[in-house]
Scaffold this motif. Structure first.
Motif, PDB file in Angstrom:
ATOM      1  N   ARG A 237     -36.249 -87.803 -82.327  1.00 18.64           N
ATOM      2  CA  ARG A 237     -35.891 -87.179 -83.615  1.00 18.64           C
ATOM      3  C   ARG A 237     -34.618 -87.871 -84.308  1.00 18.64           C
ATOM      4  N   TRP A 238     -34.411 -87.883 -85.585  1.00 16.09           N
ATOM      5  CA  TRP A 238     -33.093 -88.351 -86.113  1.00 16.09           C
ATOM      6  C   TRP A 238     -32.006 -87.437 -85.319  1.00 16.09           C
ATOM      7  N   PRO A 239     -31.032 -88.171 -85.057  1.00 21.21           N
ATOM      8  CA  PRO A 239     -30.253 -87.250 -83.867  1.00 21.21           C
ATOM      9  C   PRO A 239     -28.723 -86.961 -84.701  1.00 21.21           C
ATOM     10  N   TYR A 240     -28.657 -87.101 -86.116  1.00 15.58           N
ATOM     11  CA  TYR A 240     -27.493 -86.822 -86.803  1.00 15.58           C
ATOM     12  C   TYR A 240     -28.064 -85.769 -87.779  1.00 15.58           C
ATOM     13  N   PRO A 241     -27.155 -84.910 -88.312  1.00 16.12           N
ATOM     14  CA  PRO A 241     -27.540 -83.986 -89.336  1.00 16.12           C
ATOM     15  C   PRO A 241     -27.612 -84.512 -91.086  1.00 16.12           C
ATOM     16  N   GLY A 242     -27.037 -85.897 -90.983  1.00 12.96           N
ATOM     17  CA  GLY A 242     -27.155 -86.437 -92.260  1.00 12.96           C
ATOM     18  C   GLY A 242     -27.008 -87.984 -91.954  1.00 12.96           C
ATOM     19  N   ALA A 243     -26.754 -88.801 -93.042  1.00 16.87           N
ATOM     20  CA  ALA A 243     -26.554 -90.268 -93.056  1.00 16.87           C
ATOM     21  C   ALA A 243     -25.456 -90.465 -92.200  1.00 16.87           C
ATOM     22  N   VAL A 244     -25.581 -91.613 -91.547  1.00 16.19           N
ATOM     23  CA  VAL A 244     -24.468 -92.245 -90.577  1.00 16.19           C
ATOM     24  C   VAL A 244     -24.256 -93.708 -91.147  1.00 16.19           C
ATOM     25  N   ASP A 245     -22.781 -94.323 -90.765  1.00 13.82           N
ATOM     26  CA  ASP A 245     -22.734 -95.709 -91.112  1.00 13.82           C
ATOM     27  C   ASP A 245     -22.818 -96.251 -89.556  1.00 13.82           C
ATOM     28  N   ILE A 246     -23.355 -97.294 -89.482  1.00 11.02           N
ATOM     29  CA  ILE A 246     -23.070 -98.254 -88.252  1.00 11.02           C
ATOM     30  C   ILE A 246     -22.433 -99.298 -88.378  1.00 11.02           C
ATOM     31  N   ILE A 247     -21.300 -99.345 -87.524  1.00  7.58           N
ATOM     32  CA  ILE A 247     -20.166-100.327 -87.968  1.00  7.58           C
ATOM     33  C   ILE A 247     -20.384-101.819 -87.034  1.00  7.58           C
ATOM     34  N   GLU A 248     -20.369-102.844 -87.639  1.00  3.01           N
ATOM     35  CA  GLU A 248     -20.445-104.271 -87.062  1.00  3.01           C
ATOM     36  C   GLU A 248     -19.153-104.751 -87.473  1.00  3.01           C
ATOM     37  N   SER A 329     -28.779 -94.357 -76.819  1.00  2.00           N
ATOM     38  CA  SER A 329     -27.714 -94.699 -75.634  1.00  2.00           C
ATOM     39  C   SER A 329     -26.538 -94.660 -75.985  1.00  2.00           C
ATOM     40  N   GLY A 330     -26.016 -94.706 -77.365  1.00  2.00           N
ATOM     41  CA  GLY A 330     -24.654 -94.492 -77.702  1.00  2.00           C
ATOM     42  C   GLY A 330     -23.731 -95.808 -77.558  1.00  2.00           C
ATOM     43  N   SER A 331     -24.669 -97.096 -77.558  1.00  2.00           N
ATOM     44  CA  SER A 331     -23.903 -98.366 -77.414  1.00  2.00           C
ATOM     45  C   SER A 331     -23.517 -98.788 -78.997  1.00  2.00           C
ATOM     46  N   ALA A 332     -24.040 -98.189 -79.862  1.00  3.13           N
ATOM     47  CA  ALA A 332     -23.572 -98.559 -81.389  1.00  3.13           C
ATOM     48  C   ALA A 332     -22.425 -97.875 -81.591  1.00  3.13           C
ATOM     49  N   ASP A 333     -21.749 -98.486 -82.726  1.00  4.59           N
ATOM     50  CA  ASP A 333     -20.366 -97.993 -83.290  1.00  4.59           C
ATOM     51  C   ASP A 333     -20.864 -97.051 -84.404  1.00  4.59           C
ATOM     52  N   VAL A 334     -21.195 -95.888 -84.197  1.00  2.98           N
ATOM     53  CA  VAL A 334     -21.624 -94.964 -85.141  1.00  2.98           C
ATOM     54  C   VAL A 334     -20.472 -94.015 -85.806  1.00  2.98           C
ATOM     55  N   GLN A 335     -20.698 -93.908 -87.268  1.00  2.00           N
ATOM     56  CA  GLN A 335     -19.636 -92.877 -87.980  1.00  2.00           C
ATOM     57  C   GLN A 335     -20.360 -91.965 -88.969  1.00  2.00           C
ATOM     58  N   ALA A 336     -20.514 -90.492 -88.433  1.00  2.00           N
ATOM     59  CA  ALA A 336     -21.151 -89.682 -89.358  1.00  2.00           C
ATOM     60  C   ALA A 336     -20.489 -89.580 -90.510  1.00  2.00           C
ATOM     61  N   LEU A 337     -21.289 -89.215 -91.563  1.00  5.26           N
ATOM     62  CA  LEU A 337     -20.565 -89.175 -92.911  1.00  5.26           C
ATOM     63  C   LEU A 337     -20.626 -87.699 -93.272  1.00  5.26           C
ATOM     64  N   GLY A 338     -19.391 -87.150 -94.106  1.00  2.00           N
ATOM     65  CA  GLY A 338     -19.471 -85.760 -94.554  1.00  2.00           C
ATOM     66  C   GLY A 338     -18.928 -84.807 -93.337  1.00  2.00           C
TER      67      GLY A 338
END
Length: 338
Positions: A237-248, A329-338
């Motif tokens: 399932r989508w693991p976040y309550p809303g949209a996220v930014d994946i940072i590269e 896995s948590g390997s990506a740099d993810v920033q939740a929005l809002g």
């Protein structure tokens, strides 16, 4: 008819092609082993070394082929040496490149553009109208409930629990379940794939079923083996309550890829510029215009995409395949929005 170029997502920073490295031998810049094509030498000489998406174009408005690479120059030149691609190369007139800060961004952009523009020579990543998956309740063992085949047009796969396998058709899903049944001695009657017989399923008569259909195996035990067989194909399932930014990042250039419900919404620059942005004057006209447009509207478009995601962003198979491992896995740099 006027030639219509691909227009990138409004929030995507598009970098122009970079100059070839000064230490690259002339024979490497214009290999003598290239197959016949109509691409100008200066176009090939300007191919960048960085990560991104490339587009083979012919005389018409639609692209011939869209691909991605962590080394755009090397990948494009490999196409020009492949005899299997002679037909495409004979129609090619130029190659456009679009830089991304990392491989995730390139994968997401490639998948999005292939769906939008349906290039003649792309087979993978074409848009599927719908998907199907098996739904298996973990507590259904005592009731002997068979797996239920559900459709993405009727269920939101991004938020539906207990889904296993993702298939383009009902037939493909059933064939895969039959394969699992043979590997794990499961009963086709209990799976809902065969009608019951007085002496049990056909597999039981061949000693390929452990006998849940004849009462020789407890229903809960069969259900547990089925659950174990399907577990490797569980849909997350989508693991976040809303949209996220994946940072590269690529040097000082920081790019954010916005995703919601396993659906790619677009990309924007957080800070800096692509390493080759200073060479914008050498870019083809439509690429340079798209580059300027992207920077002018990056933050506004990203905000609009986030707002639209609440109602329009749905499960996308290719985005799911690209992101499920780095996000879970948590390997990506993810920033939740809002």
């Amino acid at each position: 008819m006027a030639r219509r170029p691909i227009t990138p997502f409004a929030a995507l920073p598009v970098a122009p092609p970079s100059d070839p490295p000064t230490d690259t031998p002339a024979e490497a810049t214009t290999p003598t082993t290239l197959l016949p094509h109509g691409i100008a030498p200066d176009n090939l000489a300007a191919l960048p070394r960085g990560c991104g998406v490339y587009v083979f174009r012919g005389e018409g408005a639609l692209p011939l082929y869209i691909g991605k690479s962590v080394d755009l120059r090397a990948r494009v030149l490999s196409h020009l040496r492949s005899p299997d691609e002679a037909a495409m190369l004979a129609q090619s007139r130029r190659v456009d490149t679009y830089r991304t800060a990392g491989e995730i961004g390139a994968l997401l952009l490639e998948a999005q553009w292939v769906k939008q523009h349906m290039p003649l020579y792309n087979i993978r990543l074409r848009r599927s109208r719908s998907l199907v998956a098996w739904r298996l309740s973990p507590d259904g063992g005592h009731a002997g409930q068979p797996p239920q085949l559900v459709d993405s047009t009727q269920h939101d796969f991004a938020h539906t629990s207990d889904l296993y396998g993702l298939y383009a058709s009902r037939r493909a899903a059933q064939e895969d379940l039959r394969t699992l049944a043979a590997e794990h001695r499961l009963c086709l009657v209990a799976l809902g794939l065969e009608k019951p017989l007085r002496r049990g399923c056909f597999g039981r008569q061949l000693r390929q079923c452990d006998g849940v259909c004849t009462g020789d195996e407890p229903t809960a035990a069969h259900h547990a083996r089925l659950f174990s067989a399907l577990l490797a194909q569980q849909v997350q399932r989508w693991p976040y309550p809303g949209a996220v930014d994946i940072i590269e990042r690529d040097g000082d250039w920081v790019q954010a890829h916005r995703v919601h419900n396993w659906c790619y919404l677009g990309s924007h620059t957080r800070q800096g510029q692509p390493p080759d942005a200073a060479l914008a004057a050498a870019a083809p006209a439509h690429t340079e215009a798209a580059h300027a447009h992207a920077h002018a509207h990056a933050h506004a478009s990203a905000s609009a995409a986030t707002a639209a995601s609440a109602t329009s962003a749905r499960f996308d198979l290719d985005t799911y395949k690209i992101l499920v491992k780095p996000l879970i896995s948590g390997s990506a740099d993810v920033q939740a929005l809002g």
